[in-house]
Write an enzyme that holds these catalytic residues in place. Structure first.
Site, PDB file in Angstrom:
ATOM      1  N   ALA A 116      49.189  92.233  19.606  1.00  0.00           N
ATOM      2  CA  ALA A 116      48.541  92.113  18.296  1.00  0.00           C
ATOM      3  C   ALA A 116      47.918  90.729  18.114  1.00  0.00           C
ATOM      4  CB  ALA A 116      49.551  92.391  17.187  1.00  0.00           C
TER       5      ALA A 116
ATOM      6  N   TYR B  34      46.972  88.723  20.524  1.00  0.00           N
ATOM      7  CA  TYR B  34      45.840  88.641  21.449  1.00  0.00           C
ATOM      8  C   TYR B  34      44.615  89.328  20.840  1.00  0.00           C
ATOM      9  CZ  TYR B  34      42.917  89.439  25.558  1.00  0.00           C
ATOM     10  OH  TYR B  34      41.852  89.484  26.433  1.00  0.00           O
TER      11      TYR B  34
ATOM     12  N   LYS C 127      50.838 105.509  23.891  1.00  0.00           N
ATOM     13  CA  LYS C 127      50.416 104.197  24.390  1.00  0.00           C
ATOM     14  C   LYS C 127      51.585 103.627  25.185  1.00  0.00           C
ATOM     15  CE  LYS C 127      48.378 100.171  24.852  1.00  0.00           C
ATOM     16  NZ  LYS C 127      49.412  99.538  25.721  1.00  0.00           N
TER      17      LYS C 127
END
Length: 251
Positions: free
Chosen positions: A35, A37, A115
């Site tokens: 997050a 990044y 994910k």
């Protein structure tokens, strides 16, 4: 903020992102969350969109990953291995759905997949036999991890079934489960070694090991969801059917 101040901020963001790209993709030891990044990446892209004359050809917003390690050698992908975009906004998701609908119509439907926080890999099968494996790397070439992948029983050495293209790159995500990490850490602590911090870093570090015998002691799992380059053969043009095909092949 004046334009020259924006230029300084762009340079700072580029340097910061390149640093974290190297830590994440090349060394397998990220220092910030995904997050955080993404915030850096979005801020840079916003400024580059506003001042396109300040964008460089080697901007991290135009690249995938980082240069692969050369300790074991590199392999060039038959077809570039790109990364997926992400979002934290409902509005962006709705906008994406609208664009898709305009392009291919209302009857397309969607496939939702988990994910997985692992490492992107590309497997090359020739005549149904696994011949090599590589990480995503910079999207053009990745690190050669063939010897390490060959130690994993859940990765099929030979595809089964029919209608397998003579040459095909299978793309997916390889990862270590929390339960496997716990097993590994129990063994490490019993030997007086420091436990690993999280599954993603452990998986990335395992793939970089130069001794396949050590890799074989750790159980990695993979999920395959796409293909890259291929020669010959026909494949479904719908994701659901593609996943079903992979399942029949033993992936």
């Amino acid at each position: 903020m004046k334009k020259n101040e924006h230029e300084k901020e762009i340079r700072r963001l580029r340097a910061e992102i390149e640093k974290h790209n190297h830590l994440y993709y090349s060394e397998g030891r990220p220092e910030i969350s995904d997050a955080d990044y993404d915030v850096l990446f979005r801020n840079l892209k916003r400024l580059e969109d506003k001042y396109p004359e300040l964008m460089l050809d080697d901007s991290p917003t135009l690249k995938v990953g980082s240069s692969p390690s050369t300790e074991r050698g590199t392999l060039k992908h038959l077809k570039p291995m790109l990364s997926l975009d992400n979002t934290y906004s409902d509005a962006e998701i709705r906008s994406w759905i609208e664009r898709i609908t305009k392009t291919i119509g209302n009857s397309s439907g969607f496939i939702v997949e988990d994910k997985i926080d692992g490492v992107g890999i590309s497997l090359l099968y020739e005549e149904g036999v696994l011949s090599r494996a590589a990480t995503r790397g910079n999207g053009i070439e990745g690190e050669d991890i063939t010897a390490n992948i060959m130690t994993q029983k859940l990765i099929p050495r030979r595809l089964k079934g029919s209608s397998i293209p003579p040459i095909i790159e299978i793309r997916g995500e390889i990862f270590i489960t929390h339960s496997e990490l716990e097993r590994i850490n129990i063994k490490r602590e019993a030997s007086g070694e420091k436990p690993f911090s999280n599954p993603r870093n452990t998986c990335a570090g395992t793939l970089k090991l130069l001794d396949p015998n050590l890799v074989a002691e750790r159980k990695m799992t993979a999920f395959f969801y796409a293909y890259g380059g291929r020669e010959g053969g026909e494949l479904p043009d719908r994701q659901k059917q593609l996943l079903e095909t992979f399942s029949r092949w033993g992936l």
